[in-house]
Write an enzyme that holds these catalytic residues in place. Structure first.
Site, PDB file in Angstrom:
ATOM      1  N   PRO A   1       0.851  -1.116  -0.075  1.00  0.00           N
ATOM      2  CA  PRO A   1      -0.014  -0.076  -0.083  1.00  0.00           C
ATOM      3  C   PRO A   1       0.965   1.349  -0.029  1.00  0.00           C
ATOM      4  O   PRO A   1       1.713   1.219   0.799  1.00  0.00           O
ATOM      5  CB  PRO A   1      -0.787  -0.078   1.480  1.00  0.00           C
ATOM      6  CG  PRO A   1      -0.650  -1.491   1.712  1.00  0.00           C
ATOM      7  CD  PRO A   1       0.731  -2.016   1.202  1.00  0.00           C
TER       8      PRO A   1
ATOM      9  N   ALA B   1      -3.447   2.515   1.896  1.00  0.00           N
ATOM     10  CA  ALA B   1      -4.303   2.576   3.256  1.00  0.00           C
ATOM     11  C   ALA B   1      -5.598   3.205   2.999  1.00  0.00           C
ATOM     12  O   ALA B   1      -5.723   4.467   2.622  1.00  0.00           O
ATOM     13  CB  ALA B   1      -3.592   3.153   4.402  1.00  0.00           C
TER      14      ALA B   1
ATOM     15  N   GLN C   1      -5.596  -2.309   1.373  1.00  0.00           N
ATOM     16  CA  GLN C   1      -5.534  -2.178   2.829  1.00  0.00           C
ATOM     17  C   GLN C   1      -6.477  -1.492   3.520  1.00  0.00           C
ATOM     18  O   GLN C   1      -6.729  -0.457   3.303  1.00  0.00           O
ATOM     19  CB  GLN C   1      -4.121  -1.506   2.923  1.00  0.00           C
ATOM     20  CG  GLN C   1      -3.710  -1.628   4.490  1.00  0.00           C
ATOM     21  CD  GLN C   1      -2.350  -0.866   4.589  1.00  0.00           C
ATOM     22  OE1 GLN C   1      -2.119   0.205   4.363  1.00  0.00           O
ATOM     23  NE2 GLN C   1      -1.288  -1.663   5.125  1.00  0.00           N
TER      24      GLN C   1
ATOM     25  N   TYR D   1      -0.653   3.455  13.482  1.00  0.00           N
ATOM     26  CA  TYR D   1      -1.948   3.777  13.376  1.00  0.00           C
ATOM     27  C   TYR D   1      -2.761   2.903  14.375  1.00  0.00           C
ATOM     28  O   TYR D   1      -2.405   2.369  15.188  1.00  0.00           O
ATOM     29  CB  TYR D   1      -2.260   3.461  11.804  1.00  0.00           C
ATOM     30  CG  TYR D   1      -1.684   4.262  10.835  1.00  0.00           C
ATOM     31  CD1 TYR D   1      -1.967   5.642  10.965  1.00  0.00           C
ATOM     32  CD2 TYR D   1      -0.942   3.754   9.820  1.00  0.00           C
ATOM     33  CE1 TYR D   1      -1.236   6.690  10.152  1.00  0.00           C
ATOM     34  CE2 TYR D   1      -0.295   4.640   9.164  1.00  0.00           C
ATOM     35  CZ  TYR D   1      -0.221   6.215   9.097  1.00  0.00           C
ATOM     36  OH  TYR D   1       0.355   7.017   8.536  1.00  0.00           O
TER      37      TYR D   1
ATOM     38  N   GLY E   1       8.011  -0.839  -2.767  1.00  0.00           N
ATOM     39  CA  GLY E   1       7.312   0.022  -2.582  1.00  0.00           C
ATOM     40  C   GLY E   1       8.033   1.392  -3.372  1.00  0.00           C
ATOM     41  O   GLY E   1       7.515   1.639  -4.478  1.00  0.00           O
TER      42      GLY E   1
END
Length: 372
Positions: free
Chosen positions: A31, A67, A109, A191, A332
């Site tokens: 993500p 996300a 995600q 998070y 990523g």
């Protein structure tokens, strides 16, 4: 084909099957937050289609969308994507159709930012939380402990926790309806779920805090709820930060233990990253600096894992899979720099050209003097 020929297939380009899903290779896109929903409605648009679609066309086996908040208050910023309503699901369906047309598996995600929500989006980034009178909103967490420089959150009560679990459940149903092949629960990077896991951010004295079993309860309840909603064929991933890089915080031993519990609750695969809970953590960054955490979690809990973190070349990625230190590699920033990383890696490792889109066949190195 002889046994010797089979053995020459690079590990990075062998397929993997998880529940009812077979993924064509082990080059995966994690993500990657884009902060691009300028309409502030959580609906993905053309940028997300092109951003994710380019990586699918570029040969990635799995592309996981950024996300994506399970409710409006769970967004990192008001420019984030969401999956709390049908308009968002319809927009995501357009994207999953394209990813599938390129041969890639699609994942999403699902996330709640907790105390790290309501920040300024990337185009207008400023320090700290976005004020309420400038579009921000009150944040929540396990305990009323602020992330460094951010507004103090409200500790979720029992009803609020139950609502978060239900929001993950509902978003998972929309994800499957939108055509996603798998769902990942975000329990990393400081998070909300990570905030419950870490003793640095969770000082509760009720059934959601204290012991490891209690701090893991939110994650396990979310995993059970999502598994019930998506059925038995859809894979369920969990992303962990394996360490807070801070004494007394969340660490790889706790991660490995909870990964085993999560597998028993219905999770299938573990995406292992690190950090994000403590702003001033001293992190020794370097090539593959997080890979040994994935290896630790995989070996200690006997669960499949992916590695991430400054893995930027094909041979390093292939070696991690070939030696059993990881079952897949999340790339990523390397994929953002080069959406065709998988095609280039296949060329470098001698994995063939089967993944090339027909529109690009004339650009193959094999028909251009071998040059990439």
């Amino acid at each position: 084909m002889s046994g010797d020929e089979v053995a020459t297939t690079p590990a990075l380009f062998t397929p993997i099957t998880i529940r009812g899903l077979t993924i064509r290779n082990r080059v995966w896109v994690p993500p990657l937050c884009q902060y691009s929903v300028t309409a502030r409605d959580g609906v993905p648009h053309d940028w997300h289609l092109v951003h994710l679609g380019a990586m699918a066309a570029g040969g990635a086996g799995l592309v996981i969308a950024e996300a994506t908040a399970v409710n409006p208050e769970g967004r990192i910023s008001d420019h984030d994507t969401g999956l709390w309503n049908e308009e968002q699901a319809t927009a995501w369906a357009r994207i999953t159709r394209f990813l599938h047309s390129q041969g890639a598996a699609s994942g999403i995600q699902l996330a709640h930012a907790g105390r790290k929500a309501s920040i300024w989006p990337e185009p207008m980034r400023r320090p700290g939380s976005q004020p309420l009178d400038e579009g921000g909103w009150p944040t929540v967490s396990a305990s009323a402990i602020a992330f460094d420089g951010y507004a103090e959150p409200v500790a979720l009560d029992e009803a609020g926790i139950v609502q978060v679990i239900d929001d993950f459940r509902s978003a998972a149903r929309r994800a499957v309806d939108a055509g996603f092949d798998l769902v990942e629960v975000h329990a990393a990077h400081g998070y909300l779920v990570h905030q419950f896991l870490s003793p640095l951010s969770n000082v509760r004295t009720d059934r959601w805090g204290g012991s490891l079993e209690n701090r893991a309860r939110l994650l396990l309840e979310i995993v059970r709820a999502v598994r019930t909603e998506i059925g038995e064929l859809v894979p369920l991933f969990v992303r962990f930060s394996a360490t807070d890089w801070t004494p007394g915080g969340w660490d790889e031993e706790q991660t490995a233990t909870v990964a085993g519990w999560a597998q028993n609750a219905g999770a299938d695969f573990f995406d292992v990253s690190t950090g994000g809970l403590v702003a001033a953590a001293d992190i020794p960054v370097g090539p593959g600096y997080q890979a040994h955490f994935a290896e630790y979690v995989g070996e200690r809990s006997d669960v499949p894992v992916s590695a991430v973190g400054r893995i930027t070349n094909a041979r390093h990625a292939d070696d991690l899979v070939a030696t059993g230190r990881a079952d897949a590699i999340m790339l990523g920033k390397a994929m953002m720099r080069d959406p065709h990383f998988a095609l280039r890696a296949a060329h470098e490792l001698g994995a063939g050209t089967a993944m090339w889109p027909y529109q690009y066949l004339r650009a193959r190195p094999e028909v251009n003097d071998g040059e990439w």
